[in-house]
Every structure is written in structure tokens, then in C-alpha cells.
Design an enzyme around this catalytic site. Structure first.
Site, PDB file in Angstrom:
ATOM      1  N   CYS A   1      43.530  32.246  37.040  1.00 42.62           N
ATOM      2  CA  CYS A   1      43.100  32.152  35.643  1.00 42.62           C
ATOM      3  C   CYS A   1      44.116  32.754  34.696  1.00 42.62           C
ATOM      4  O   CYS A   1      44.712  32.073  33.880  1.00 42.62           O
ATOM      5  CB  CYS A   1      41.777  32.877  35.475  1.00 42.62           C
TER       6      CYS A   1
HETATM    7  N1  SAJ Z   1      45.821  43.055  36.026  1.00 43.80           N
HETATM    8  C1  SAJ Z   1      46.764  44.013  35.665  1.00 43.80           C
HETATM    9  N2  SAJ Z   1      46.393  44.991  34.790  1.00 43.80           N
HETATM   10  C2  SAJ Z   1      45.126  45.045  34.269  1.00 43.80           C
HETATM   11  C3  SAJ Z   1      44.191  44.053  34.654  1.00 43.80           C
HETATM   12  C4  SAJ Z   1      44.549  43.073  35.536  1.00 43.80           C
HETATM   13  O1  SAJ Z   1      47.906  43.985  36.111  1.00 43.80           O
HETATM   14  O2  SAJ Z   1      44.837  45.958  33.492  1.00 43.80           O
HETATM   15  C5  SAJ Z   1      46.214  41.977  36.933  1.00 43.80           C
HETATM   16  C6  SAJ Z   1      45.419  41.982  38.215  1.00 43.80           C
HETATM   17  O3  SAJ Z   1      46.040  42.802  39.177  1.00 43.80           O
HETATM   18  C7  SAJ Z   1      45.445  40.512  38.631  1.00 43.80           C
HETATM   19  C8  SAJ Z   1      45.498  39.774  37.311  1.00 43.80           C
HETATM   20  O4  SAJ Z   1      45.929  40.732  36.317  1.00 43.80           O
HETATM   21  O5  SAJ Z   1      46.604  40.234  39.374  1.00 43.80           O
HETATM   22  C9  SAJ Z   1      44.158  39.165  36.901  1.00 43.80           C
HETATM   23  O6  SAJ Z   1      43.239  40.198  36.952  1.00 43.80           O
HETATM   24  P1  SAJ Z   1      41.689  39.977  36.519  1.00 43.80           P
HETATM   25  O7  SAJ Z   1      41.012  41.297  36.643  1.00 43.80           O
HETATM   26  O8  SAJ Z   1      41.606  39.297  35.217  1.00 43.80           O
HETATM   27  O9  SAJ Z   1      41.120  39.086  37.687  1.00 43.80           O
HETATM   28  P2  SAJ Z   1      40.659  37.550  37.849  1.00 43.80           P
HETATM   29  O10 SAJ Z   1      41.713  36.630  37.364  1.00 43.80           O
HETATM   30  O11 SAJ Z   1      40.137  37.396  39.220  1.00 43.80           O
HETATM   31  O12 SAJ Z   1      39.353  37.385  36.980  1.00 43.80           O
HETATM   32  C10 SAJ Z   1      39.416  37.142  35.666  1.00 43.80           C
HETATM   33  C11 SAJ Z   1      38.104  37.762  35.201  1.00 43.80           C
HETATM   34  N3  SAJ Z   1      38.330  39.194  35.191  1.00 43.80           N
HETATM   35  C12 SAJ Z   1      37.803  40.091  34.372  1.00 43.80           C
HETATM   36  O13 SAJ Z   1      37.239  39.778  33.357  1.00 43.80           O
HETATM   37  C13 SAJ Z   1      37.892  41.522  34.787  1.00 43.80           C
HETATM   38  C14 SAJ Z   1      37.738  37.091  33.994  1.00 43.80           C
HETATM   39  O14 SAJ Z   1      38.756  37.288  33.045  1.00 43.80           O
HETATM   40  C15 SAJ Z   1      37.467  35.636  34.280  1.00 43.80           C
HETATM   41  O15 SAJ Z   1      36.084  35.500  34.511  1.00 43.80           O
HETATM   42  C16 SAJ Z   1      38.212  35.110  35.476  1.00 43.80           C
HETATM   43  O16 SAJ Z   1      39.473  35.734  35.462  1.00 43.80           O
HETATM   44  C17 SAJ Z   1      38.315  33.607  35.343  1.00 43.80           C
HETATM   45  O17 SAJ Z   1      37.899  32.959  36.289  1.00 43.80           O
HETATM   46  O18 SAJ Z   1      38.729  33.141  34.286  1.00 43.80           O
END
Ligand code: SAJ
Length: 452
Positions: free
Chosen positions: A274
Site C-alpha cells: 500500500c
Molecule cells: N513504516 C516506517 N515508519 C513508520 C511507520 C511505518 O518506516 O513510522 C514502514 C513500515 O515498516 C512498513 C511500511 O512503512 O514497511 C508500511 O507500514 P504500515 O504500518 O503503513 O503497514 P501496512 O502497509 O501493512 O498497512 C497500512 C495500514 N497501516 C496503518 O494504518 C498503521 C493502513 O495505512 C492501511 O489500512 C493499509 O496500509 C492498506 O492496506 O492500505
């Protein structure tokens, strides 16, 4: 009786037959919840392995236990199938297929179009179609409404059309399908009314909006918000390194502000299906309106540059021990794109792995969840065993994914240099610890005879 009234009644008395197309981390939890709430659900996916697994009452999605699937399959309330002809029996269809990027980073909506090509043959039933795949504003209208109207069907009369973005956060034990608020937009008032009526059966909080475009854009705002803020904190990490300040301590301090602040954390880059992709859908579509988003492209370049920075920082660390990247033994700790899941899609660890290999290092990885992945040549790479006695042979360990399953103290006691990209060793004494977001003290030259 008109189609709208007939559908209303079928939803009210739960005789409506529902189809979910695409049984991945979004579609399978959705299908199970709809069936658990009393509807007969056909789960449609082209992947026969998935279908056979589900027909055995088993699950392949971490967030969906076998115990949720088996009874529904046995009672015939969840019917996994690869046969699109079941569409002719359906009253409602939710589309949860992937929306990846093409080779040149443009939206690839071919999965949606292939599904629409199938649905076209069965619109005479006047189904309620809801697209859930994350995509650019206008997709529901352009790829579904216009395609079906070309065949003479009228939206809101002969079929009904909504967009409701998925909000699945894999591995999140607190927020799952039923208790995560769900935005939904309809092409017409009647479309929205039917969409709200159906989804309210299995989701506690439905958030109706005025159009499918608002619903499509809300999802992109959510994920672009994350991408831009992650990029910003990654830039702050590099700035703090340059200024000799510990970015992790700074974030901890700023997080004490009870309003107007939301912490994000530096990392080796962003992974998942995503955050790395969705903002590109938005910037691509905006260009069609001659709007060029600087934030989105800047965020992409910073986040995509993090794997390279991690490998550069590892080379600086090895240099302190008079070692080059070439021929050094490197162990990556974690490969999944985020903690406690097994998904490696778009994981920054994959780029870090390739960059170390290209620099001539001997690279292994250990991940208790993601036990294998395919490298850039399509070759399978397997996680090493957790044989920690063996791990003293490594010149450096790079923590990519802060899984809860890691024994951080045991890893610290090995005495091997560690580059921690997630502050996972916070509070643990590690003899040779280096962190992303903190600086490395300079090192003096030593005459070769005196080299360590
Ligand atoms: N990440 C960082 N720093 C942060 C947060 C995340 O480096 O502070 C990285 C994570 O390690 C990961 C990536 O970003 O590699 C994405 O992280 P994520 O927590 O957004 O995880 P996803 O992609 O599995 O889920 C996200 C959902 N997450 C949250 O809201 C916490 C949400 O945005 C959506 O429901 C989902 O993508 C989607 O399916 O769109």
C-alpha cells in the site's frame, strides 16, 4: 418489483447472495465476516491453490485463523470457487483485487478490468457492485460504471455501484474488519443506500460520503499521509546523524506532546502493498489535471533511498574495523516489511539484500516469519536457522524488521557489530551498536603495522 426494492429486501432478510472477488489479505477477512454475519458468500479467486486450501477449511492469511474458515465452509455459508459463472447467482459483489504499479511506476488497474470483463456477462441480475481496491479517484466511474453503461445498463436502476476503501492493517490485533470504520461512496443515492445497508450488517461504523471519488480520495489521503510522514522522519534521521543528535530520543521527547503531534519512526525504507504504491496512484492521476505533487514524489525518493543509506552506513561501520563491504559476512535480521508478519512484498530488506550482494558481501538473513523470498533473479533465498553459536562469524548484523520473536539480549551478547535501523535494541547494552538516526564517531588512521 424494481431491482432496488428487491435488493433491499434480500439484504434485509439476509437472503442476498454475496460474492467477494480476490481472496487476499483484504478479501478473505471480508468474505469470512460477511458469512459470519449470516449471508451466503461465494469467495472467488483465480488461484486454485488458495481455493483448494479454503475448501479444506484452512486459511493462508495470518489474520484469519482456520477456526474461522472451517465451520463456514462446512455449513456451506462460505463457498470458495474459481468459477466466475457463480456471478450469475449473486446479488452483491465486492471487488478486492490488487492494484499494483506497472514497470514504469504507473497504476496497473488490469486486475479490476479483468473482473469487470467477467461481471459484464452477469449484470442482468442487477447486482450491487462495491470496489474496495485502493485506486485513483475516478476509477469506479471510468472502469466500472462507464463499461457497464456502454452495454445499455443504467447505474442506480439496472445495477448499483459503490466504492468502499479497504482499511486492513495486517497483524493489527486491535482493529479488524468489523471494528474498523468503513468509508463508502455511491454513484447514486440508491447505490449508496444499498451499500450502507449491506455493509452495516458486518461493520460497526459505516461512514457514507457524497461520491465514489471522495471515498477513493480518502483512502489515498490516508496512505499518502503515512508515506510523506515516514519520509519526513527518515529525513530527520539523516539530519540528526549529521548534527550528532539521537533522533530516537528526539521522537520520544516530541511524543510527550499530548496534542498536535503524531510520531513516525525512521526505518530502512517502506514496504507493503500500500504505502509504497498508493501515493503513486494519486500523483499519476493528478498529473492528468496538470497538478504535480511535490510532496508525493519527494517522499518516494527519500523512502526509496533508505535501503542505499543503510548499506552505506554499514560500509562506514565495517570501515571502523578495517573491513570492506566486499567479502564481509552480513546477517540481515528480519525480511518482512513490518514486525510480526510474514509478508515481504516491497520490503526494503529485499533491496538491502541485493545492494550488499552487489557490493560483494556474503549476505544471509534470518526471519522467523518470512522464511523464504525470491531474489531479483527469481532465485529462492531461505532464512538461516536460529543457530546463534554460528552467528559470531558475521562481521555485522543489520536489524531490518523488529520482530517481537527476536531475543535482542542474546543477539547483543554475541559481540558482533549491529546496525539497528528500528531502535529495536533500545535499553539493551550492545558492545558494538550503531543506530540509524545517530552519528558514528570519527576514526583515526592507523599505520598498517598497527592496524587492529
Ligand atoms: N513504516 C516506517 N515508519 C513508520 C511507520 C511505518 O518506516 O513510522 C514502514 C513500515 O515498516 C512498513 C511500511 O512503512 O514497511 C508500511 O507500514 P504500515 O504500518 O503503513 O503497514 P501496512 O502497509 O501493512 O498497512 C497500512 C495500514 N497501516 C496503518 O494504518 C498503521 C493502513 O495505512 C492501511 O489500512 C493499509 O496500509 C492498506 O492496506 O492500505
Amino acid at each position: 418489483m424494481d431491482r432496488f426494492t428487491a435488493l433491499q429486501q434480500k439484504i434485509e432478510n439476509k437472503t442476498a447472495k454475496v460474492g467477494v472477488i480476490g481472496l487476499g489479505y483484504v478479501g478473505l477477512p471480508l468474505a469470512v465476516e460477511i458469512a459470519r454475519h449470516g449471508f451466503t458468500v461465494f469467495g472467488i479467486d483465480l488461484d486454485l491453490k488458495k481455493i483448494e486450501t479454503l475448501q479444506r477449511g484452512e486459511s493462508y492469511i495470518g489474520d484469519v485463523p482456520n477456526e474461522s474458515v472451517r465451520p463456514l465452509v462446512e455449513e456451506g455459508r462460505f463457498i470458495p470457487t474459481a468459477d466466475y459463472r457463480v456471478l450469475k447467482e449473486l446479488d452483491a459483489i465486492s471487488i478486492c483485487v490488487p492494484t499494483p504499479l506497472s514497470e514504469n511506476q504507473d497504476p496497473d488497474t488490469s486486475y479490476i478490468s479483468r473482473v469487470v470483463d467477467q461481471i459484464k456477462h452477469y449484470v442482468q441480475n442487477g447486482p450491487l457492485i462495491t470496489l474496495e481496491s485502493t485506486t485513483y479517484p475516478g476509477t469506479t466511474e471510468e472502469l466500472i460504471q462507464w463499461e457497464l453503461e456502454k452495454m445499455g445498463y443504467r447505474v442506480g436502476v439496472d445495477f448499483f455501484l459503490c466504492f468502499s476503501p479497504e482499511r486492513v492493517d495486517p497483524g493489527n490485533n486491535r482493529f479488524q474488519t468489523t471494528n474498523t470504520p468503513k468509508v463508502i461512496g455511491g454513484t447514486t443515492e440508491k447505490c449508496l443506500e444499498l451499500g450502507v445497508k449491506l455493509y452495516s450488517n458486518f461493520i460497526e461504523n459505516i461512514v457514507p460520503v457524497s461520491s465514489t471519488k471522495v471515498a477513493e480520495m480518502s483512502k489515498l489521503l490516508e496512505n499518502t499521509f503515512r508515506s510523506v510522514n515516514i519520509a519526513f522522519i527518515n529525513e530527520m534521521a539523516l539530519m540528526c546523524e549529521r548534527m550528532g543528535i539521537d533522533v530516537w530520543e528526539v521522537i520520544k521527547a516530541s511524543s510527550t506532546k499530548p496534542f498536535g503531534f503524531m510520531p513516525f519512526y525512521p526505518g530502512p525504507g517502506i514496504g507493503g502493498h500500500c504505502i509504497p504504491l498508493d501515493p503513486m496512484y494519486l500523483s499519476w492521476k493528478a498529473k492528468g489535471y496538470r497538478f504535480f505533487s511535490k510532496f508525493i514524489d519527494l517522499a518516494q525518493s527519500i523512502n526509496n533511498g533508505m535501503p542505499d543509506y543503510v548499506v552505506y552506513k554499514a560500509s562506514v561501520i565495517l570501515n571502523r574495523y578495517a573491513k570492506s563491504l566486499r567479502n564481509s559476512r552480513v546477517l540481515l535480521l528480519g525480511m518482512a516489511y513490518k514486525p510480526d508478519i510474514d509478508d515481504v512484498r516491497e520490503s526494503p530488506g529485499l533491496q538491502v539484500y541485493e545492494l550488499f550482494k552487489d557490493a560483494g558481501a556474503f549476505v544471509d538473513y534470518y526471519d522467523p516469519h518470512a522464511v523464504t523470498f525470491k531474489d531479483k533473479h527469481g532465485q529462492e533465498v531461505k532464512s538461516v536457522e536460529y543457530d546463534i553459536r554460528e552467528w559470531k562469524k558475521y562481521d555485522i548484523m543489520v536489524l531490518i524488521t523488529n520482530h517481537s520473536a527476536f531475543n535482542y539480549r542474546e543477539l547483543a551478547d554475541l559481540g558482533v557489530a549491529i546496525l539497528d535501523t528500528r531502535n529495536a535494541f533500545d535499553g539493551i547494552h550492545v558492545p558494538h551498536l550503531y543506530k540509524l538516526g545517530t552519528s558514528i564517531a570519527p576514526v583515526e588512521a592507523k599505520e598498517p603495522s598497527m592496524a587492529i
